[in-house]
Scaffold this motif. Structure first.
Motif, short mmCIF file in Angstrom:
data_model
loop_
_atom_site.label_atom_id
_atom_site.label_comp_id
_atom_site.label_asym_id
_atom_site.label_seq_id
_atom_site.Cartn_x
_atom_site.Cartn_y
_atom_site.Cartn_z
N LEU A 148 -30.90 -35.72 6.16
CA LEU A 148 -29.06 -35.28 6.10
C LEU A 148 -28.34 -36.25 6.99
CD1 LEU A 148 -27.13 -32.87 5.24
CD2 LEU A 148 -27.91 -31.67 7.64
N PHE A 149 -27.06 -36.56 5.92
CA PHE A 149 -26.20 -37.21 6.70
C PHE A 149 -24.49 -36.36 6.84
CE2 PHE A 149 -29.25 -40.65 5.73
CZ PHE A 149 -28.53 -41.69 6.09
N MET A 150 -24.78 -36.94 7.81
CA MET A 150 -23.38 -35.29 8.86
C MET A 150 -22.31 -36.90 9.15
SD MET A 150 -24.70 -31.62 9.60
CE MET A 150 -25.00 -32.72 11.48
N VAL A 151 -20.52 -37.38 8.01
CA VAL A 151 -19.65 -37.95 8.22
C VAL A 151 -19.22 -37.35 8.74
CG1 VAL A 151 -18.58 -40.13 7.53
CG2 VAL A 151 -20.91 -39.77 6.24
N THR A 152 -18.50 -37.69 10.34
CA THR A 152 -16.89 -37.01 11.55
C THR A 152 -16.99 -37.39 11.88
OG1 THR A 152 -17.68 -35.23 12.61
CG2 THR A 152 -19.14 -36.68 13.18
N HIS A 153 -16.57 -37.69 13.22
CA HIS A 153 -15.41 -38.16 13.93
C HIS A 153 -16.58 -39.22 15.39
CE1 HIS A 153 -12.50 -37.04 11.40
NE2 HIS A 153 -13.05 -35.75 11.01
N GLY A 154 -16.29 -39.19 16.71
CA GLY A 154 -16.59 -39.23 17.69
C GLY A 154 -16.35 -38.31 18.38
N SER A 155 -15.32 -37.47 18.41
CA SER A 155 -14.81 -36.56 19.30
C SER A 155 -15.71 -35.07 18.61
CB SER A 155 -13.58 -36.01 19.00
OG SER A 155 -13.09 -35.60 17.81
N THR A 156 -16.29 -34.74 17.89
CA THR A 156 -16.82 -33.68 17.00
C THR A 156 -18.52 -34.23 17.35
OG1 THR A 156 -15.38 -33.85 15.11
CG2 THR A 156 -18.14 -32.76 14.79
N THR A 157 -18.98 -35.61 17.45
CA THR A 157 -20.99 -35.79 17.74
C THR A 157 -20.74 -35.78 19.09
OG1 THR A 157 -20.16 -37.64 15.85
CG2 THR A 157 -22.10 -37.97 18.31
N LEU A 158 -19.53 -36.31 19.86
CA LEU A 158 -19.25 -36.24 21.73
C LEU A 158 -20.27 -34.83 21.92
CD1 LEU A 158 -19.44 -37.58 23.87
CD2 LEU A 158 -16.75 -37.15 23.88
N ALA A 159 -19.30 -33.87 21.13
CA ALA A 159 -18.82 -32.26 21.42
C ALA A 159 -20.97 -31.73 21.34
CB ALA A 159 -18.27 -31.38 21.05
N LEU A 160 -21.10 -31.94 19.97
CA LEU A 160 -22.30 -31.62 19.75
C LEU A 160 -23.60 -33.25 21.05
CD1 LEU A 160 -24.83 -30.19 18.47
CD2 LEU A 160 -24.74 -32.27 16.39
N THR A 161 -23.50 -33.82 20.97
CA THR A 161 -24.83 -34.62 21.21
C THR A 161 -24.32 -35.41 23.04
OG1 THR A 161 -24.25 -36.55 20.42
CG2 THR A 161 -25.68 -35.05 19.19
N GLY A 162 -22.87 -35.37 23.20
CA GLY A 162 -22.60 -35.70 24.76
C GLY A 162 -23.44 -37.75 24.42
N VAL A 163 -23.17 -38.26 22.78
CA VAL A 163 -23.01 -39.82 22.66
C VAL A 163 -21.51 -39.37 22.33
CG1 VAL A 163 -23.63 -41.19 21.54
CG2 VAL A 163 -26.02 -39.68 22.14
N SER A 164 -20.29 -40.72 22.26
CA SER A 164 -19.99 -41.11 22.27
C SER A 164 -19.95 -42.50 21.04
CB SER A 164 -18.84 -41.21 22.96
OG SER A 164 -17.35 -42.08 22.96
N PRO A 165 -20.11 -42.64 19.85
CA PRO A 165 -20.30 -43.27 19.18
C PRO A 165 -19.17 -43.98 18.65
CG PRO A 165 -19.92 -41.65 17.43
CD PRO A 165 -20.32 -41.18 19.16
N ALA A 166 -18.99 -45.50 18.38
CA ALA A 166 -18.61 -46.78 17.91
C ALA A 166 -18.17 -46.10 16.24
CB ALA A 166 -19.06 -47.96 18.04
#
Length: 190
Positions: A148-166
């Protein structure tokens, strides 16, 4: 050593200095994705300069939003080619309703994504974080044949995982029971 030679040296050395363990970890992540059953949070590709969206932007009007740059479009297409070349099975593609996420998904996967409001941008919207994270946790579940691929935003990924992606980076999640997951690692499109 003159300044130009020093600069060339400094720019060249880090590429050689990638530890063997990092390359091995990356290879393990690609194998994990080839086996399927993972959830991949992908931050949209590179955008025009800025942070967030202009005041008064509208989700239904891409001209009012910060959108992909030409470089971002090329990066997204390159990532799509890489995923296909590595034989990564794709079960579903979800995207935030923001135009930069929808366009990234189309360019990477060659098809329209399913729009998922829970993947929406949390930047500047802290009051929505708890509700969106709860919705996202329901999407991260085991039992898929492909990924499952979910294309999203850095802020959303950070909120869920604690990881801030480039921009354009993928965060691979291994789903566990009851909405839990383990962050398996991060992959940059190369």
């Amino acid at each position: 050593m003159d300044r130009r030679a020093l600069l060339r040296h400094l720019l060249w050395v880090p590429a050689l200095a990638v530890p063997a363990t990092a390359r091995a970890d990356e290879a393990a992540l690609w194998r994990l994705l080839q086996a399927g059953g993972q959830v991949v949070l992908m931050r949209h590709a590179a955008t025009t300069p800025g942070v967030g969206d202009p005041p008064g932007f509208a989700l239904g009007n891409c001209r009012t939003q910060r959108n992909l740059s030409d470089e971002g479009r090329q990066d997204a297409q390159r990532l799509g080619r890489l995923l296909r070349a590595r034989g990564i099975p794709v079960e579903r593609v979800l995207a935030s309703p923001w135009c930069r996420c929808v366009e990234t998904a189309r360019l990477v996967f060659g098809r329209d994504p399913e729009i998922e409001p829970a993947l929406g941008n949390l930047f500047g919207r802290p009051a929505q974080e708890a509700g969106q994270v709860a919705q996202l946790r329901r999407l991260v579940r085991p039992g898929q044949a492909g990924n499952l691929f979910m294309v999203t935003h850095g802020s959303t990924t950070l909120a869920l995982t604690g990881v801030s992606p480039a921009q354009g980076e993928m965060v691979v999640l291994s789903p566990q029971a009851a909405g839990d997951f383990q962050v398996a690692g991060r992959l940059a499109a190369r």
